[in-house]
Motif scaffolding. Structure first.
Motif, PDB file in Angstrom:
ATOM      1  N   GLY A 180      25.635 -22.388  46.070  1.00 32.98           N
ATOM      2  CA  GLY A 180      26.588 -21.663  46.033  1.00 32.98           C
ATOM      3  C   GLY A 180      26.256 -20.196  45.834  1.00 32.98           C
ATOM      4  N   SER A 181      25.352 -19.859  45.183  1.00 34.12           N
ATOM      5  CA  SER A 181      25.140 -18.353  44.952  1.00 34.12           C
ATOM      6  C   SER A 181      24.288 -17.974  46.279  1.00 34.12           C
ATOM      7  N   VAL A 182      23.680 -19.007  46.985  1.00 38.00           N
ATOM      8  CA  VAL A 182      23.047 -18.284  48.226  1.00 38.00           C
ATOM      9  C   VAL A 182      24.129 -17.756  48.990  1.00 38.00           C
ATOM     10  N   SER A 183      25.074 -18.717  49.277  1.00 44.26           N
ATOM     11  CA  SER A 183      26.163 -18.269  50.455  1.00 44.26           C
ATOM     12  C   SER A 183      27.035 -16.915  49.931  1.00 44.26           C
ATOM     13  N   ALA A 184      26.876 -16.629  48.704  1.00 44.42           N
ATOM     14  CA  ALA A 184      27.365 -15.154  48.220  1.00 44.42           C
ATOM     15  C   ALA A 184      26.695 -14.368  48.414  1.00 44.42           C
ATOM     16  N   ALA A 185      25.429 -14.419  48.290  1.00 44.80           N
ATOM     17  CA  ALA A 185      24.304 -13.502  48.230  1.00 44.80           C
ATOM     18  C   ALA A 185      24.322 -13.081  49.800  1.00 44.80           C
ATOM     19  N   MET A 186      24.681 -14.229  50.727  1.00 43.56           N
ATOM     20  CA  MET A 186      24.534 -13.877  52.113  1.00 43.56           C
ATOM     21  C   MET A 186      25.825 -13.166  52.684  1.00 43.56           C
ATOM     22  N   LEU A 187      26.732 -13.332  51.885  1.00 43.23           N
ATOM     23  CA  LEU A 187      27.803 -12.536  52.197  1.00 43.23           C
ATOM     24  C   LEU A 187      28.141 -10.937  52.150  1.00 43.23           C
ATOM     25  N   MET A 188      27.305 -10.324  51.235  1.00 40.46           N
ATOM     26  CA  MET A 188      27.187  -9.191  50.787  1.00 40.46           C
ATOM     27  C   MET A 188      26.507  -8.535  52.037  1.00 40.46           C
ATOM     28  N   PRO A 189      25.339  -8.825  52.415  1.00 33.15           N
ATOM     29  CA  PRO A 189      24.729  -8.040  53.714  1.00 33.15           C
ATOM     30  C   PRO A 189      25.621  -7.849  54.898  1.00 33.15           C
ATOM     31  N   ALA A 190      26.295  -9.276  55.062  1.00 36.70           N
ATOM     32  CA  ALA A 190      27.263  -9.419  56.274  1.00 36.70           C
ATOM     33  C   ALA A 190      28.098  -8.373  56.173  1.00 36.70           C
ATOM     34  N   LEU A 191      28.922  -8.122  55.064  1.00 34.82           N
ATOM     35  CA  LEU A 191      30.127  -7.282  54.696  1.00 34.82           C
ATOM     36  C   LEU A 191      29.583  -5.606  54.943  1.00 34.82           C
ATOM     37  N   THR A 192      28.230  -5.305  54.542  1.00 42.27           N
ATOM     38  CA  THR A 192      27.534  -4.129  54.772  1.00 42.27           C
ATOM     39  C   THR A 192      27.336  -3.809  55.992  1.00 42.27           C
ATOM     40  N   VAL A 193      26.744  -4.834  56.984  1.00 41.08           N
ATOM     41  CA  VAL A 193      26.814  -4.477  58.432  1.00 41.08           C
ATOM     42  C   VAL A 193      28.015  -4.524  59.064  1.00 41.08           C
ATOM     43  N   THR A 194      29.091  -4.960  58.643  1.00 39.19           N
ATOM     44  CA  THR A 194      30.525  -4.977  59.270  1.00 39.19           C
ATOM     45  C   THR A 194      31.223  -3.408  58.932  1.00 39.19           C
ATOM     46  N   ILE A 195      30.817  -3.108  57.837  1.00 40.37           N
ATOM     47  CA  ILE A 195      31.365  -1.707  57.297  1.00 40.37           C
ATOM     48  C   ILE A 195      30.580  -0.626  58.110  1.00 40.37           C
ATOM     49  N   SER A 196      29.337  -0.868  58.254  1.00 41.54           N
ATOM     50  CA  SER A 196      28.457   0.107  58.596  1.00 41.54           C
ATOM     51  C   SER A 196      28.687   0.413  60.350  1.00 41.54           C
ATOM     52  N   LEU A 197      29.056  -0.821  61.061  1.00 38.99           N
ATOM     53  CA  LEU A 197      29.237  -0.823  62.212  1.00 38.99           C
ATOM     54  C   LEU A 197      30.749  -0.097  62.667  1.00 38.99           C
ATOM     55  N   LEU A 198      31.845  -0.566  61.752  1.00 34.29           N
ATOM     56  CA  LEU A 198      32.868   0.167  61.699  1.00 34.29           C
ATOM     57  C   LEU A 198      33.070   1.532  61.581  1.00 34.29           C
ATOM     58  N   GLY A 199      32.143   2.118  60.598  1.00 38.89           N
ATOM     59  CA  GLY A 199      31.877   3.554  60.458  1.00 38.89           C
ATOM     60  C   GLY A 199      31.271   4.267  61.688  1.00 38.89           C
ATOM     61  N   LEU A 200      30.359   3.460  62.419  1.00 36.00           N
ATOM     62  CA  LEU A 200      29.727   4.024  63.681  1.00 36.00           C
ATOM     63  C   LEU A 200      30.742   4.225  64.585  1.00 36.00           C
ATOM     64  N   GLY A 201      31.758   3.018  64.881  1.00 36.62           N
ATOM     65  CA  GLY A 201      32.806   3.214  65.628  1.00 36.62           C
ATOM     66  C   GLY A 201      33.943   4.052  65.537  1.00 36.62           C
ATOM     67  N   LEU A 202      34.020   4.385  64.283  1.00 40.69           N
ATOM     68  CA  LEU A 202      34.946   5.364  63.865  1.00 40.69           C
ATOM     69  C   LEU A 202      34.589   6.621  64.387  1.00 40.69           C
ATOM     70  N   LEU A 203      33.498   6.923  63.943  1.00 40.46           N
ATOM     71  CA  LEU A 203      32.658   8.320  64.195  1.00 40.46           C
ATOM     72  C   LEU A 203      32.801   8.632  65.857  1.00 40.46           C
ATOM     73  N   TRP A 204      32.244   7.535  66.537  1.00 33.47           N
ATOM     74  CA  TRP A 204      32.438   7.457  67.957  1.00 33.47           C
ATOM     75  C   TRP A 204      33.834   7.980  68.377  1.00 33.47           C
ATOM     76  N   SER A 205      35.064   7.043  68.042  1.00 36.67           N
ATOM     77  CA  SER A 205      36.465   7.435  68.180  1.00 36.67           C
ATOM     78  C   SER A 205      36.703   8.873  67.900  1.00 36.67           C
ATOM     79  N   LEU A 206      36.414   9.283  66.818  1.00 33.44           N
ATOM     80  CA  LEU A 206      36.856  10.699  66.287  1.00 33.44           C
ATOM     81  C   LEU A 206      36.358  11.722  67.400  1.00 33.44           C
ATOM     82  N   ALA A 207      34.817  11.639  67.655  1.00 34.85           N
ATOM     83  CA  ALA A 207      34.241  12.459  68.530  1.00 34.85           C
ATOM     84  C   ALA A 207      34.722  12.174  70.085  1.00 34.85           C
ATOM     85  N   ALA A 208      35.187  11.250  70.440  1.00 39.59           N
ATOM     86  CA  ALA A 208      35.930  11.260  71.751  1.00 39.59           C
ATOM     87  C   ALA A 208      37.135  11.669  71.749  1.00 39.59           C
TER      88      ALA A 208
END
Lengths: 243, 275
Positions: free
Chosen positions: B20-48
């Motif tokens: 149980g704790s393993v799947s919770a621990a794996m969720l956090m990095p996945a969330l971080t990656v998603t937010i990070s990629l969304l941030g990059l997309g937002l930056l790209w969109s603003l620049a464009a």
């Protein structure tokens, strides 16, 4: 090396073994080393550290072919317990033991062996999860699992605390007594040699040769602490200066 | 041969609790990656939006092109062609490079003789090998895949040579005493010891290979992502170039997640994990 019938003794007759260092200096490790181990006999090679005991075993195991002389092994499988347990870290305890078995015996029932050695609960563990004492037991299990014609042991109990080493010696005797195998063990520990073997072959320091043979007439079950002291005294009478 | 690990799983319960704790621990990095990629997309969109230009489309336009290409089937056709070449070149490079590397790592005299060759091939530019392969062997698939493999082989050789040098002789001696057969030696003694080196060569290999495959396609093939990028370069269609690039990067990311990482986790399951 020429394997003959299973009842044949282990006969060693090494004329000379020389090591050449990187600087070109040559050191003679063994000179005219000859002895015999009878079938079903447990013999210890006793000698000071660095006297060529391990070299002798490596020659007998076929790992070192640069020597002059000859030896004869009983026909059948050979097992070895090395100084280090030498288990494959990426395989479980049970896989490590089974991999040493010939293909047709791989699925053999090993419950009794694991039980005798107290390894039943650890069959699915990896070697990194074991203490040194337990890893040594697995190495013993691997050696006995193949039901060898001859068993070589290279100081299998070094760097263990006294209690663990004593416990392992008893376990070794337990599995060995269940199926007495021609065994040659290398050690520098006299007490260990006196407790385990039928005969002790005492080696002289480099270049190594046989200094003499000490016959322990006493059956193992009668080797009480007092009897062991008597053995020690008579050993020292025969080999003064060897500890 | 199969080895049955018939032992009792005394740790079974403990493992069950920790799952149980393993799947919770794996969720956090996945969330971080998603937010990070969304941030990059937002930056790209603003620049464009700040500098609107045909040469710099925003993420929305690229997405439109991607959907259009996917609907026509072109996207999958070209992705498939490139992926096939990547896989073929990867296999050839890994097998040939590993065999040569292990031999050189095992025989010092051969290594001394062939080492200059390895250094030479390490330093021949990819473009030269590709051009020569097309000239000598024609504009065909074998030349294309062979050229990519030849570019990667020296890297694999160097890595696997280190691996062969690091082999522990004690395991080989144990195998000799217990009379392991050749297949068992390969599977239980050699490959597990080489696994970290194989993993390193694979990792750097896949990344390098797919980039070279695009060049090969650009120069002499009539399909694949490289061919499409060349086509849209001539049309000055940056949105399409980005669409194809991102699609292929996404494919490689999926391969990393569903293939490379699970295989690696399985291969290193015996290593003690930090608690």
């Amino acid at each position: 090396m020429q394997p003959v019938g299973a009842a044949a003794p282990l006969r060693v007759d090494i004329a000379e073994k020389t090591f050449r260092s990187a600087q070109g200096v040559s050191v003679t490790a063994l000179k005219n080393l000859s002895f015999e181990v009878r079938q079903g006999e447990f013999v210890c090679l006793l000698g000071p550290s660095g006297c060529g005991k391990t070299t002798t075993l490596r020659i007998l195991l076929g790992l070192d072919r640069q020597f002059s002389g000859s030896f004869q092994l009983p026909g059948g499988r050979i097992a070895a317990v090395f100084q280090e347990p030498t288990l494959l870290p990426w395989r479980t305890v049970e896989q490590n033991v089974r991999l040493a078995l010939p293909k047709d015996l791989r699925m053999q029932n090993l419950d009794a062996l694991f039980d005798t050695l107290g390894l039943t609960g650890m069959r699915s563990l990896y070697p990194a999860e074991l203490s040194l004492g337990l890893a040594r037991r697995v190495a013993l299990a691997r050696a006995f699992a193949i039901e060898p014609a001859v068993l070589f042991l290279d100081e299998p109990f070094v760097s263990l605390d006294g209690r663990t080493a004593g416990q392992l010696r008893r376990l070794l005797l337990d599995v060995w007594s269940a199926r007495p195998t021609t065994a040659l063990m290398v050690t520098h520990n006299l007490t260990e040699a006196l407790a385990l073997s039928d005969r002790i072959i005492v080696l002289a320091p480099r270049p190594s040769h046989v200094l003499g043979v000490f016959d322990i007439g006493l059956p193992r079950q009668h080797r009480s602490p007092e009897a062991a002291n008597d053995l020690l005294r008579s050993f020292h009478r025969k080999f003064p200066g060897v500890t | 041969m199969t080895i049955d690990d018939g032992g009792e799983h005394t740790l079974g319960e403990a493992a069950g609790i920790s799952k149980g704790s393993v799947s919770a621990a794996m969720l956090m990095p996945a969330l971080t990656v998603t937010i990070s990629l969304l941030g990059l997309g937002l930056l790209w969109s603003l620049a464009a939006n700040t500098w609107p230009s045909r040469a710099f489309p925003g993420p929305g336009q690229v997405w439109q092109v991607l959907l259009r290409e996917a609907a026509s089937g072109d996207l999958f056709y070209h992705l498939g062609a490139t992926l096939g070449r990547v896989a073929a070149a990867y296999l050839v490079a890994m097998i040939v490079g590993s065999v040569i590397g292990i031999l050189l790592g095992s025989y010092r005299r051969a290594d001394r003789f062939f080492n200059p060759w390895v250094i030479l091939f390490l330093n021949v530019p990819a473009l030269v090998i590709i051009v020569l392969a097309y000239i000598w062997f024609g504009l065909n698939e074998a030349a294309a895949i062979g050229a990519v493999a030849v570019n990667k082989i020296p890297n694999v050789v160097v890595t696997m040579r280190e691996g062969a040098r690091a082999l522990d002789p004690r395991y080989a001696e144990m195998a000799a005493v217990y009379r392991f057969g050749p297949l068992d030696r390969l599977r239980h003694i050699l490959l597990p010891q080489l696994q970290p080196y194989l993993a390193a060569a694979s990792r750097s290999g896949i990344a390098l290979i797919w980039k070279i495959v695009l060049v090969v396609e650009l120069l002499g093939r009539s399909n694949g992502v490289g061919f499409q990028i060349h086509l849209y370069f001539q049309l000055f269609d940056v949105a399409a170039i980005l669409a194809y690039t991102l699609a292929f990067v996404a494919v490689m990311l999926v391969i990393e997640l569903v293939l490379v990482q699970p295989v690696e986790r399985h291969a290193t399951r015996w290593r003690r994990r930090p608690a």
